[in-house]
Write a protein that holds these residues in place. Structure first.
Motif, PDB file in Angstrom:
ATOM      1  N   THR A 102     -16.485  -4.162  10.443  1.00  0.00           N
ATOM      2  CA  THR A 102     -17.440  -5.204  10.848  1.00  0.00           C
ATOM      3  C   THR A 102     -16.695  -6.406  11.422  1.00  0.00           C
ATOM      4  O   THR A 102     -17.033  -6.897  12.509  1.00  0.00           O
ATOM      5  CB  THR A 102     -18.282  -5.644   9.629  1.00  0.00           C
ATOM      6  OG1 THR A 102     -18.987  -4.492   9.147  1.00  0.00           O
ATOM      7  CG2 THR A 102     -19.268  -6.737   9.986  1.00  0.00           C
ATOM      8  N   HIS A 130     -24.423   1.587  14.170  1.00  0.00           N
ATOM      9  CA  HIS A 130     -24.522   0.844  12.922  1.00  0.00           C
ATOM     10  C   HIS A 130     -24.806  -0.615  13.294  1.00  0.00           C
ATOM     11  O   HIS A 130     -24.344  -1.084  14.335  1.00  0.00           O
ATOM     12  CB  HIS A 130     -23.166   0.972  12.222  1.00  0.00           C
ATOM     13  CG  HIS A 130     -23.095   0.442  10.831  1.00  0.00           C
ATOM     14  ND1 HIS A 130     -22.912  -0.897  10.560  1.00  0.00           N
ATOM     15  CD2 HIS A 130     -23.164   1.064   9.634  1.00  0.00           C
ATOM     16  CE1 HIS A 130     -22.865  -1.068   9.249  1.00  0.00           C
ATOM     17  NE2 HIS A 130     -23.022   0.101   8.659  1.00  0.00           N
ATOM     18  N   SER A 132     -23.467  -3.166  12.535  1.00  0.00           N
ATOM     19  CA  SER A 132     -22.246  -3.934  12.822  1.00  0.00           C
ATOM     20  C   SER A 132     -21.759  -3.742  14.254  1.00  0.00           C
ATOM     21  O   SER A 132     -20.895  -4.484  14.718  1.00  0.00           O
ATOM     22  CB  SER A 132     -21.134  -3.549  11.834  1.00  0.00           C
ATOM     23  OG  SER A 132     -20.856  -2.174  11.964  1.00  0.00           O
ATOM     24  N   ASN A 183     -22.784   7.769  11.337  1.00  0.00           N
ATOM     25  CA  ASN A 183     -22.872   7.778   9.876  1.00  0.00           C
ATOM     26  C   ASN A 183     -24.215   8.317   9.394  1.00  0.00           C
ATOM     27  O   ASN A 183     -24.448   8.391   8.195  1.00  0.00           O
ATOM     28  CB  ASN A 183     -22.625   6.367   9.299  1.00  0.00           C
ATOM     29  CG  ASN A 183     -23.614   5.355   9.797  1.00  0.00           C
ATOM     30  OD1 ASN A 183     -23.907   5.277  10.995  1.00  0.00           O
ATOM     31  ND2 ASN A 183     -24.170   4.559   8.899  1.00  0.00           N
ATOM     32  N   ASP A 211     -16.133   2.425  17.689  1.00  0.00           N
ATOM     33  CA  ASP A 211     -16.340   2.205  16.258  1.00  0.00           C
ATOM     34  C   ASP A 211     -15.895   3.495  15.564  1.00  0.00           C
ATOM     35  O   ASP A 211     -16.634   4.481  15.544  1.00  0.00           O
ATOM     36  CB  ASP A 211     -17.811   1.886  15.982  1.00  0.00           C
ATOM     37  CG  ASP A 211     -18.109   1.876  14.492  1.00  0.00           C
ATOM     38  OD1 ASP A 211     -17.188   2.098  13.684  1.00  0.00           O
ATOM     39  OD2 ASP A 211     -19.287   1.659  14.137  1.00  0.00           O
ATOM     40  N   GLN A 214     -16.222   6.178  10.967  1.00  0.00           N
ATOM     41  CA  GLN A 214     -16.467   7.492  10.350  1.00  0.00           C
ATOM     42  C   GLN A 214     -15.559   8.574  10.914  1.00  0.00           C
ATOM     43  O   GLN A 214     -15.730   9.746  10.566  1.00  0.00           O
ATOM     44  CB  GLN A 214     -17.952   7.897  10.527  1.00  0.00           C
ATOM     45  CG  GLN A 214     -18.943   6.972   9.853  1.00  0.00           C
ATOM     46  CD  GLN A 214     -18.900   7.015   8.329  1.00  0.00           C
ATOM     47  OE1 GLN A 214     -18.283   7.894   7.714  1.00  0.00           O
ATOM     48  NE2 GLN A 214     -19.558   6.060   7.689  1.00  0.00           N
ATOM     49  N   SER A 234     -12.451   0.837   8.790  1.00  0.00           N
ATOM     50  CA  SER A 234     -12.433   0.224   7.452  1.00  0.00           C
ATOM     51  C   SER A 234     -11.560   1.037   6.513  1.00  0.00           C
ATOM     52  O   SER A 234     -11.664   2.267   6.483  1.00  0.00           O
ATOM     53  CB  SER A 234     -13.849   0.198   6.872  1.00  0.00           C
ATOM     54  OG  SER A 234     -14.636  -0.727   7.568  1.00  0.00           O
ATOM     55  N   HIS A 236     -11.740   1.102   3.197  1.00  0.00           N
ATOM     56  CA  HIS A 236     -12.399   1.599   1.979  1.00  0.00           C
ATOM     57  C   HIS A 236     -13.046   2.956   2.154  1.00  0.00           C
ATOM     58  O   HIS A 236     -13.450   3.582   1.183  1.00  0.00           O
ATOM     59  CB  HIS A 236     -13.421   0.571   1.467  1.00  0.00           C
ATOM     60  CG  HIS A 236     -14.622   0.406   2.338  1.00  0.00           C
ATOM     61  ND1 HIS A 236     -15.752   1.156   2.164  1.00  0.00           N
ATOM     62  CD2 HIS A 236     -14.853  -0.395   3.398  1.00  0.00           C
ATOM     63  CE1 HIS A 236     -16.658   0.786   3.083  1.00  0.00           C
ATOM     64  NE2 HIS A 236     -16.121  -0.145   3.840  1.00  0.00           N
ATOM     65  N   LYS A 237     -13.175   3.428   3.383  1.00  0.00           N
ATOM     66  CA  LYS A 237     -13.744   4.765   3.609  1.00  0.00           C
ATOM     67  C   LYS A 237     -12.656   5.821   3.675  1.00  0.00           C
ATOM     68  O   LYS A 237     -12.922   6.992   3.917  1.00  0.00           O
ATOM     69  CB  LYS A 237     -14.567   4.771   4.899  1.00  0.00           C
ATOM     70  CG  LYS A 237     -15.808   3.870   4.813  1.00  0.00           C
ATOM     71  CD  LYS A 237     -16.648   3.974   6.059  1.00  0.00           C
ATOM     72  CE  LYS A 237     -17.562   2.806   6.271  1.00  0.00           C
ATOM     73  NZ  LYS A 237     -18.832   2.893   5.535  1.00  0.00           N
TER      74      LYS A 237
HETATM   75  N1  PMP Z   1     -19.754   1.626  11.666  1.00  0.00           N
HETATM   76  C1  PMP Z   1     -20.084   2.748  11.037  1.00  0.00           C
HETATM   77  C2  PMP Z   1     -20.374   3.983  11.839  1.00  0.00           C
HETATM   78  C3  PMP Z   1     -20.168   2.758   9.647  1.00  0.00           C
HETATM   79  O1  PMP Z   1     -20.507   3.880   9.017  1.00  0.00           O
HETATM   80  C4  PMP Z   1     -19.898   1.570   8.927  1.00  0.00           C
HETATM   81  C5  PMP Z   1     -19.984   1.519   7.410  1.00  0.00           C
HETATM   82  N2  PMP Z   1     -21.114   2.162   6.882  1.00  0.00           N
HETATM   83  C6  PMP Z   1     -19.546   0.424   9.639  1.00  0.00           C
HETATM   84  C7  PMP Z   1     -19.471   0.491  11.005  1.00  0.00           C
HETATM   85  C8  PMP Z   1     -19.254  -0.892   8.961  1.00  0.00           C
HETATM   86  O2  PMP Z   1     -18.153  -0.807   8.132  1.00  0.00           O
HETATM   87  P1  PMP Z   1     -17.810  -1.952   7.078  1.00  0.00           P
HETATM   88  O3  PMP Z   1     -19.081  -2.249   6.352  1.00  0.00           O
HETATM   89  O4  PMP Z   1     -16.774  -1.334   6.220  1.00  0.00           O
HETATM   90  O5  PMP Z   1     -17.299  -3.125   7.851  1.00  0.00           O
END
Ligand code: PMP
Length: 433
Positions: A102, A130, A132, A183, A211, A214, A234, A236-237
């Motif tokens: 994000t 997403h 974001s 996602n 992005d 995923q 990210s 954490h994924k």
């Molecule tokens: N883009 C996609 C495709 C996502 O799946 C996610 C997290 N669900 C995000 C962006 C945002 O990631 P974060 O919340 O870790 O910043």
């Protein structure tokens, strides 16, 4: 050859080896964690690395003359090297630590975007994005008087309607920002085609943002081969902690961008009336960074390499994804979203059920130890295009197994049968926040 990946890594994830006791029959149930698209679990090695950082070398980076600071800095910077290697960046200077995908997308929109987007310019994203990868572009378009356009969903294939992309692209297109893997729909976008169409039909200085939230955790991603200008992901994924992620950008582009936040570390010289700025990546890393988190992410990447690397994870998950999707598509009353069985998909299946609201389903599955997600998964425009306000979603990682898929299918069938009797009508106007 890959079937042993979950078995081999089982001991590394103690969190997965637990019983959940909130079942109506009072019997504790084994946890089935099918929510890794939201966040992955962390192996012991990563958890240990973070506590060992705090126990042995905690200090601020880059500015200390003392040994703790030197050690912390070298680990922090080694994490940058690991990311650079993972995505095949041309240089370590191309990796900017952010709090997550994000922030990485917001960074590009508010620095590159603010400097380069003018009234009447066009930004292309997709209906699948997403939030974001939507909202930062809406804010920029509004501020600049630019136009935001969407590549639509092709309802037939469950993929992007690629026929529409050439019609949307023009010399006015300054930014194309699209996800690598959805996602929700689990489709893997044709990045090659998006890049070649954009480079040939867009503005000569168009920038392409991927992005990769995923994709980076689940498959080999080579930024040079992809031919894009930026990627966002990210930590954490991908077995790392929350609060850390990264932006990759081409070095010359990063160095041409105005700063993001002002503060310590991002400067060259500060005078009372002006400042000059450091080169990337320091230029975009103002203030004390998320040191323990970056080091944790570095360890996560090392761990992924130790268990066989992204190629191995990709192959293992591909088989598991196909198995989950096939089994779910055979459950009566379940409609799986995204590309059909047999198509290339990530290990994610979002679905809706006849007469059962996704939130009710996830609540009842939770009582049986099954952790899935229900809602719009931060993709409201996509859900509107599909005609649903919410969906349920099962998403897997390399630590999941076919046996878990089998148990999940049994529990899903039982739960649907149980809920089907007194089925609650879906409340279609009500979005889960
Ligand atoms: N883009 C996609 C495709 C996502 O799946 C996610 C997290 N669900 C995000 C962006 C945002 O990631 P974060 O919340 O870790 O910043």
């Amino acid at each position: 050859e890959n079937a042993d990946l979950a078995e081999k890594t089982k001991e590394d994830f103690p969190i997965l080896d637990q019983l959940i006791s909130q079942s109506t029959d009072g019997e504790p149930k084994p946890l089935i964690y099918f929510d890794s698209a939201a966040t992955s679990q962390k192996p012991k090695q990563v958890i240990k690395e973070i506590s060992s950082y705090y126990e042995t070398i905690n200090s601020n980076v880059h500015r200390g003359a003392h040994i703790l600071s030197q050690r912390a800095t070298s680990k922090y910077e080694a994490a940058r090297d690991s990311i650079a290697k993972l995505v095949n960046a041309n240089s370590r200077n191309e990796i900017v630590f952010t709090s997550g995908a994000t922030e990485a997308i917001n960074l590009v929109a508010s620095t590159y975007g603010r400097e380069n987007i003018k009234e009447g310019d066009e930004i292309i994203i997709s209906e699948f994005e997403h939030h974001s990868n939507i909202v930062p572009w809406q804010l920029l378009a509004e501020e600049k008087g630019a136009i935001l356009k969407y590549v639509p969903l092709d309802p037939e294939t469950g993929c992007l309607d690629m026929k529409k992309l050439p019609e949307l692209l023009s010399e006015k297109t300054k930014i194309v920002s699209i996800q690598h893997v959805s996602n929700v729909m689990a489709n893997i976008n044709p990045v090659d085609e998006i890049v070649s169409l954009t480079r040939s039909l867009g503005s000569p200085d168009v920038k392409i943002i991927l992005d990769a939230c995923q994709s980076v955790p689940h498959m080999p991603v080579d930024v040079q081969a992809l031919g894009v200008d930026f990627i966002a992901a990210s930590g954490h994924k991908m077995c790392g902690p929350t609060g850390i992620g990264f932006l990759w950008g081409k070095e010359d582009i990063l160095n041409s961008m105005p700063p993001y936040m002002g503060g310590g570390e991002m400067i060259d010289e500060v005078y009372m009336d002006r400042s000059t700025f450091a080169k990337a990546p320091a230029r975009f890393e103002a203030g004390t960074p998320a040191i323990a988190q970056a080091i944790g992410l570095g360890k996560a990447i090392e761990y992924i390499e130790e268990i066989g690397g992204m190629e191995k994870i990709y192959k293992y998950e591909k088989e598991l994804a196909a198995y989950l999707h096939k089994r779910m598509s055979e459950v009566e009353g379940v409609t799986c979203l995204g590309p059909a069985v047999g198509e290339n998909r990530a290990a994610i299946v979002a679905f809706v059920c006849d007469n059962v609201h996704p939130s009710d389903l996830s609540t009842f599955l939770d009582m049986e130890g099954v952790a899935i997600r229900a809602g719009h998964h931060c993709c409201q425009p996509l859900h509107r295009a599909l005609g649903y306000s919410h969906s349920a979603r099962a998403s897997l990682y390399f630590y999941n197994t076919k046996e878990e898929v089998d148990s999940f299918i049994d529990i899903l069938k039982e739960t649907l049968a149980f809920l089907g009797g007194g089925a609650l009508e879906g409340d279609d106007d009500d979005f889960v926040p």
